[in-house]
Structure formats: structure tokens, C-alpha cells
Design a protein around this motif. Structure first.
Motif, mmCIF file in Angstrom:
data_model
loop_
_atom_site.group_PDB
_atom_site.id
_atom_site.type_symbol
_atom_site.label_atom_id
_atom_site.label_comp_id
_atom_site.label_asym_id
_atom_site.label_seq_id
_atom_site.Cartn_x
_atom_site.Cartn_y
_atom_site.Cartn_z
ATOM 1 N N GLY A 19 -32.651 79.919 -5.707
ATOM 2 C CA GLY A 19 -31.210 79.747 -5.910
ATOM 3 C C GLY A 19 -30.365 80.866 -5.331
ATOM 4 O O GLY A 19 -29.137 80.789 -5.320
ATOM 5 N N GLY A 20 -31.010 81.935 -4.870
ATOM 6 C CA GLY A 20 -30.269 83.036 -4.249
ATOM 7 C C GLY A 20 -30.571 83.095 -2.753
ATOM 8 O O GLY A 20 -31.041 82.113 -2.174
ATOM 9 N N PHE A 21 -30.307 84.246 -2.144
ATOM 10 C CA PHE A 21 -30.515 84.392 -0.690
ATOM 11 C C PHE A 21 -31.339 85.644 -0.408
ATOM 12 O O PHE A 21 -31.230 86.644 -1.113
ATOM 13 C CB PHE A 21 -29.169 84.535 0.031
ATOM 14 N N VAL A 22 -32.154 85.525 0.644
ATOM 15 C CA VAL A 22 -32.892 86.691 1.140
ATOM 16 C C VAL A 22 -32.438 86.901 2.581
ATOM 17 O O VAL A 22 -32.538 85.994 3.411
ATOM 18 C CB VAL A 22 -34.418 86.459 1.082
ATOM 19 N N ILE A 23 -31.907 88.088 2.849
ATOM 20 C CA ILE A 23 -31.418 88.396 4.205
ATOM 21 C C ILE A 23 -32.343 89.447 4.814
ATOM 22 O O ILE A 23 -32.459 90.561 4.286
ATOM 23 C CB ILE A 23 -29.972 88.943 4.171
ATOM 24 N N GLY A 24 -33.003 89.099 5.903
ATOM 25 C CA GLY A 24 -33.887 90.046 6.584
ATOM 26 C C GLY A 24 -33.104 91.272 7.024
ATOM 27 O O GLY A 24 -31.951 91.162 7.472
ATOM 28 N N ALA A 25 -33.744 92.446 6.907
ATOM 29 C CA ALA A 25 -33.023 93.707 7.145
ATOM 30 C C ALA A 25 -32.456 93.817 8.562
ATOM 31 O O ALA A 25 -31.445 94.475 8.765
ATOM 32 C CB ALA A 25 -33.959 94.886 6.876
ATOM 33 N N ALA A 26 -33.103 93.178 9.542
ATOM 34 C CA ALA A 26 -32.641 93.321 10.929
ATOM 35 C C ALA A 26 -31.789 92.133 11.390
ATOM 36 O O ALA A 26 -31.576 91.952 12.581
ATOM 37 C CB ALA A 26 -33.842 93.518 11.854
ATOM 38 N N THR A 27 -31.289 91.350 10.439
ATOM 39 C CA THR A 27 -30.455 90.194 10.794
ATOM 40 C C THR A 27 -29.090 90.675 11.291
ATOM 41 O O THR A 27 -28.379 91.374 10.558
ATOM 42 C CB THR A 27 -30.242 89.287 9.564
ATOM 43 N N PRO A 28 -28.688 90.316 12.495
ATOM 44 C CA PRO A 28 -27.388 90.801 12.983
ATOM 45 C C PRO A 28 -26.198 90.151 12.270
ATOM 46 O O PRO A 28 -26.303 89.030 11.751
ATOM 47 C CB PRO A 28 -27.387 90.401 14.460
ATOM 48 N N GLY A 29 -25.085 90.867 12.289
ATOM 49 C CA GLY A 29 -23.858 90.378 11.656
ATOM 50 C C GLY A 29 -23.455 88.995 12.140
ATOM 51 O O GLY A 29 -22.993 88.161 11.357
ATOM 52 N N ALA A 30 -23.653 88.731 13.441
ATOM 53 C CA ALA A 30 -23.236 87.438 14.001
ATOM 54 C C ALA A 30 -23.984 86.278 13.342
ATOM 55 O O ALA A 30 -23.413 85.204 13.140
ATOM 56 C CB ALA A 30 -23.480 87.428 15.511
ATOM 57 N N VAL A 31 -25.241 86.505 12.994
ATOM 58 C CA VAL A 31 -26.040 85.456 12.335
ATOM 59 C C VAL A 31 -25.575 85.282 10.883
ATOM 60 O O VAL A 31 -25.456 84.164 10.378
ATOM 61 C CB VAL A 31 -27.548 85.815 12.408
ATOM 62 N N ILE A 32 -25.290 86.397 10.232
ATOM 63 C CA ILE A 32 -24.824 86.351 8.841
ATOM 64 C C ILE A 32 -23.509 85.574 8.758
ATOM 65 O O ILE A 32 -23.323 84.710 7.899
ATOM 66 C CB ILE A 32 -24.678 87.793 8.288
ATOM 67 N N GLU A 33 -22.630 85.863 9.698
ATOM 68 C CA GLU A 33 -21.297 85.248 9.689
ATOM 69 C C GLU A 33 -21.363 83.730 9.906
ATOM 70 O O GLU A 33 -20.513 82.992 9.437
ATOM 71 C CB GLU A 33 -20.464 85.904 10.807
ATOM 72 N N GLU A 34 -22.401 83.275 10.587
ATOM 73 C CA GLU A 34 -22.492 81.842 10.903
ATOM 74 C C GLU A 34 -23.277 81.050 9.869
ATOM 75 O O GLU A 34 -23.454 79.845 10.014
ATOM 76 C CB GLU A 34 -23.131 81.667 12.288
ATOM 77 N N HIS A 35 -23.768 81.718 8.823
ATOM 78 C CA HIS A 35 -24.586 81.018 7.815
ATOM 79 C C HIS A 35 -23.655 80.417 6.750
ATOM 80 O O HIS A 35 -23.164 81.117 5.865
ATOM 81 C CB HIS A 35 -25.576 82.006 7.190
ATOM 82 N N GLU A 36 -23.421 79.123 6.848
ATOM 83 C CA GLU A 36 -22.400 78.488 6.013
ATOM 84 C C GLU A 36 -22.704 78.595 4.519
ATOM 85 O O GLU A 36 -21.817 78.855 3.703
ATOM 86 C CB GLU A 36 -22.222 77.014 6.412
ATOM 87 N N ALA A 37 -23.965 78.384 4.120
ATOM 88 C CA ALA A 37 -24.308 78.424 2.687
ATOM 89 C C ALA A 37 -24.095 79.823 2.116
ATOM 90 O O ALA A 37 -23.581 79.990 0.996
ATOM 91 C CB ALA A 37 -25.752 77.969 2.480
ATOM 92 N N LEU A 38 -24.468 80.835 2.901
ATOM 93 C CA LEU A 38 -24.282 82.219 2.446
ATOM 94 C C LEU A 38 -22.796 82.543 2.335
ATOM 95 O O LEU A 38 -22.338 83.159 1.360
ATOM 96 C CB LEU A 38 -24.970 83.180 3.431
ATOM 97 N N LYS A 39 -22.048 82.079 3.323
ATOM 98 C CA LYS A 39 -20.597 82.342 3.351
ATOM 99 C C LYS A 39 -19.921 81.683 2.151
ATOM 100 O O LYS A 39 -19.005 82.240 1.556
ATOM 101 C CB LYS A 39 -20.021 81.776 4.652
ATOM 102 N N HIS A 40 -20.403 80.505 1.787
ATOM 103 C CA HIS A 40 -19.834 79.793 0.643
ATOM 104 C C HIS A 40 -20.149 80.549 -0.658
ATOM 105 O O HIS A 40 -19.287 80.708 -1.520
ATOM 106 C CB HIS A 40 -20.415 78.376 0.600
ATOM 107 N N ALA A 41 -21.403 81.006 -0.789
ATOM 108 C CA ALA A 41 -21.818 81.656 -2.046
ATOM 109 C C ALA A 41 -21.300 83.092 -2.138
ATOM 110 O O ALA A 41 -20.879 83.532 -3.207
ATOM 111 C CB ALA A 41 -23.350 81.653 -2.137
#
Ligand SMILES: Cc1cc2nc3c(=O)[nH]c(=O)nc-3n(C[C@H](O)[C@H](O)[C@H](O)COP(=O)(O)OP(=O)(O)OC[C@H]3O[C@@H](n4cnc5c(N)ncnc54)[C@H](O)[C@@H]3O)c2cc1C
Length: 290
Positions: A66-88
Motif C-alpha cells: 500500500g506504500g511506495f518504494v523508491i530506488g535510491a538512484a531513481t532520477p527526479g524526472a522518473v519520480i515526477e512522471e509517476h502518476e500514482a506516487l504524485k497522487h499519494a
């Protein structure tokens, strides 16, 4: 001048062994947007650079329990485009999105922002506000560390020799919970925060705050999780009295420096104002997530 060695291991064990076995300074390389600048200027002189980007799972975002795991080397551009993460977690995503330019976003990571340990790092107050956990690996195995326990001073962290961050865990959210991040900078973009503020809140069905976390950046040597500011919000619907209490609690903990971006007095005042504005956004978002 000592030679600089580069390694790009493909297993966590290999990465840990390299970092732990180095006789001199060994640095992890994620996006390199801080590290390369420091190398070029001669500010850091490591004997070894360990690029973690080839480690399995270290780049990418997954949903878990029910939560999120973000890999340590994930770039900002990928984070910004993740709709479910952005919503939560809109606050965490907007904080990451503020870092640098489009070019920087293609590389910069949450782990690098945290471990560079700048008091003004944008994503760190946002992560602390939502109770993010850093999963750290090292010679003694794996441990989970609340993000607020990682930075210990400008440029310093609590990570031991051989340790690095593998991923971040963001917990499952209850209903009517959300977050926000705001920073104040003298320019419109590409500047360092005079103050940054992350707020997360949970509301009940009547709109009363039942849980809150407030974190301020750039007003002390490390980001400050402000218990008094959270206390000011809990039990309230964000009326004027609550906002005044929040403002005062935020100002009270500030221990900033005076520099070209602002004086101690200015930063302290801005911290109060920013706390109010960030809380208002978090409340509004949480109310819509019923
Ligand atoms: C033009 C420009 C604009 C910028 N704008 C902003 C801004 O607006 N806001 C802001 O906060 N920052 C800003 N920065 C700073 C930088 O981009 C961020 O701090 C970024 O998030 C760093 O991430 P990175 O992956 O590039 O880190 P790296 O440079 O790879 O690493 C930074 C530090 O963290 C360590 N590290 C990296 N990954 C790990 C890990 N997994 N475990 C342990 N240690 C690790 C490295 O060894 C190094 O000491 C800017 C930088 C530039 C060049």
C-alpha cells in the motif's frame, strides 16, 4: 595526486565490499550533480567512486504493502512522471521537481540530495514530513533509518563506512492524508532555499487534523522536524488561531545563519509564513482525499 578509481558493481554485496574495503575516501555516485561539481572544484578528493546505478532495483519505483518504494538512484524526472506516487505524495514529488533544471532532473536523486547533506536540500524536509524511511545497506547487513536521522550537519551523515542507501520507503497513507512542500528563493528558479517547509497532515471526517508532521529546511545545520508545529495543527481545522500558533512554533526552533540570501531575522520570519502556507495546501489536499 592519488589516482581516482571508478567501479560500477552489479551486486549490493560487491558495492558494500568496495566501499568498506577502500583505504581512503570512497564516495557513492548516484546522479553526480553534486559529486561531480565537488570533484571538479577539488572540494572532495576520493580514492574510489562506486557508481550504484547498475545495482538491481536501485532505479525505479514500486508499490508495496500500500506504500511506495523508491530506488535510491531513481532520477527526479522518473519520480515526477509517476502518476500514482504524485497522487499519494504530491509534496515529496513537488520538492524533488524543484531541484535544478531539466538537465539536472535527468540525473539528480533523493539519495544524493539527502547524503550531500546540504541544510537547504529541497527533497529532505518533504521526505521527513511524510515519515520516509531510508533503507541502508552495509557491512552489517540492512537497516531502516528514519530520514531525519541521516543528516548530522552540513555535508555530514550518520552513515558508517561501507554503508549506502538502497531505497526509500513511503508508508501506506490513511484516508484524508496528504502533504505539501514549499520553498522560498530570491529568484523564480535555480536557486537555493532561503527556507523550505514540508507538511503532512491526516484529517478526520469533520476536517479536524488528527496527525501532522512539519519539517523546516535551511534554518539550522540539519532539517528540523518541529514537534511544536505539529502540535499546533493536531486537533484543529486550521483557523486563524491555529495558523498563528503554527507560525510561532516554526519561528521558535529556527537557528539559521545570515548570508547573501537573507539574515537570521528574515529567515526566521519566512519560516513562519512558509509553514502557514504549506500547511494550508496540505489541509486542502487532504480534505479532497476522503
Ligand atoms: C545547477 C544545479 C542546480 C541545483 N539545484 C538544486 C535545488 O534547487 N535544490 C536542491 O536541493 N539541490 C539542488 N542541486 C544539488 C543537487 O542537484 C541535488 O542535491 C541532487 O539531488 C543530488 O543528487 P545526485 O544523485 O546527483 O547526487 P550525487 O552527486 O551522486 O551525490 C551527492 C552526495 O551523496 C552521496 N550519495 C549519493 N547517493 C548515495 C547513496 N545511495 N547512499 C549514500 N550516499 C549517497 C554521494 O557520495 C555524494 O556525497 C543543484 C545542483 C546543480 C548542479
Amino acid at each position: 595526486m592519488p589516482s581516482l578509481n571508478y567501479a560500477a558493481p552489479t551486486t549490493v554485496n560487491e558495492a558494500v565490499a568496495l566501499l568498506a574495503g577502500a583505504s581512503g575516501l570512497a564516495k557513492v555516485l548516484s546522479g553526480g550533480t553534486d559529486l561531480l561539481v565537488q570533484l571538479r572544484s577539488g572540494r572532495v578528493k576520493p580514492e574510489l567512486i562506486v557508481d550504484t546505478k547498475r545495482l538491481p532495483g536501485i532505479m525505479g519505483i514500486r508499490e508495496e504493502n500500500g506504500g511506495f518504494v523508491i530506488g535510491a538512484a531513481t532520477p527526479g524526472a522518473v519520480i515526477e512522471e509517476h502518476e500514482a506516487l504524485k497522487h499519494a505524495y504530491p509534496g515529496v514529488v513537488e520538492a524533488m521537481d524543484l531541484i535544478g533544471s531539466t538537465q539536472i532532473q535527468g540525473r539528480a536523486t533523493l539519495a544524493g540530495n539527502l547524503c550531500n547533506a546540504s541544510p537547504a536540500a529541497d527533497s529532505v524536509p518533504a521526505m521527513i514530513a511524510v515519515g520516509a524511511i531510508a533503507v541502508v545497506v552495509g557491512p552489517n547487513g540492512k537497516r531502516e533509518v528514519p530520514v531525519e536521522q541521516v543528516p548530522t550537519g552540513p555535508g555530514r551523515t550518520s552513515l558508517a563506512k561501507g554503508e549506502f542507501i538502497l531505497e526509500f520507503r513511503l508508508p501506506k497513507l490513511p484516508a484524508r492524508a496528504s502533504d505539501a512542500y514549499l520553498r522560498f528563493i530570491p529568484r523564480t528558479e535555480m536557486d537555493i532555499a532561503v527556507v523550505g517547509c514540508g507538511v503532512s497532515v491526516t484529517l478526520d471526517a469533520a476536517g479536524v487534523c488528527t496527525a501532522a508532521r512539519v519539517c523546516l529546511g535551511a534554518v539550522a545545520p540539519t532539517p528540523l522536524l518541529v514537534a511544536g508545529a505539529a502540535d499546533a495543527l493536531i486537533g484543529s481545522r486550521l483557523d486563524d488561531k491555529t495558523l498563528a500558533r503554527l507560525d510561532a512554533a516554526a519561528q521558535e526552533v529556527c537557528r539559521p545563519i545570515t548570508d547573501k540570501r537573507g539574515t537570521i531575522e528574515y529567515r526566521t520570519r519566512v519560516a513562519g509564513v512558509l509553514a502557514r502556507r504549506t500547511a494550508a495546501i496540505a489541509f486542502e489536499r487532504a480534505a479532497k482525499r476522503g
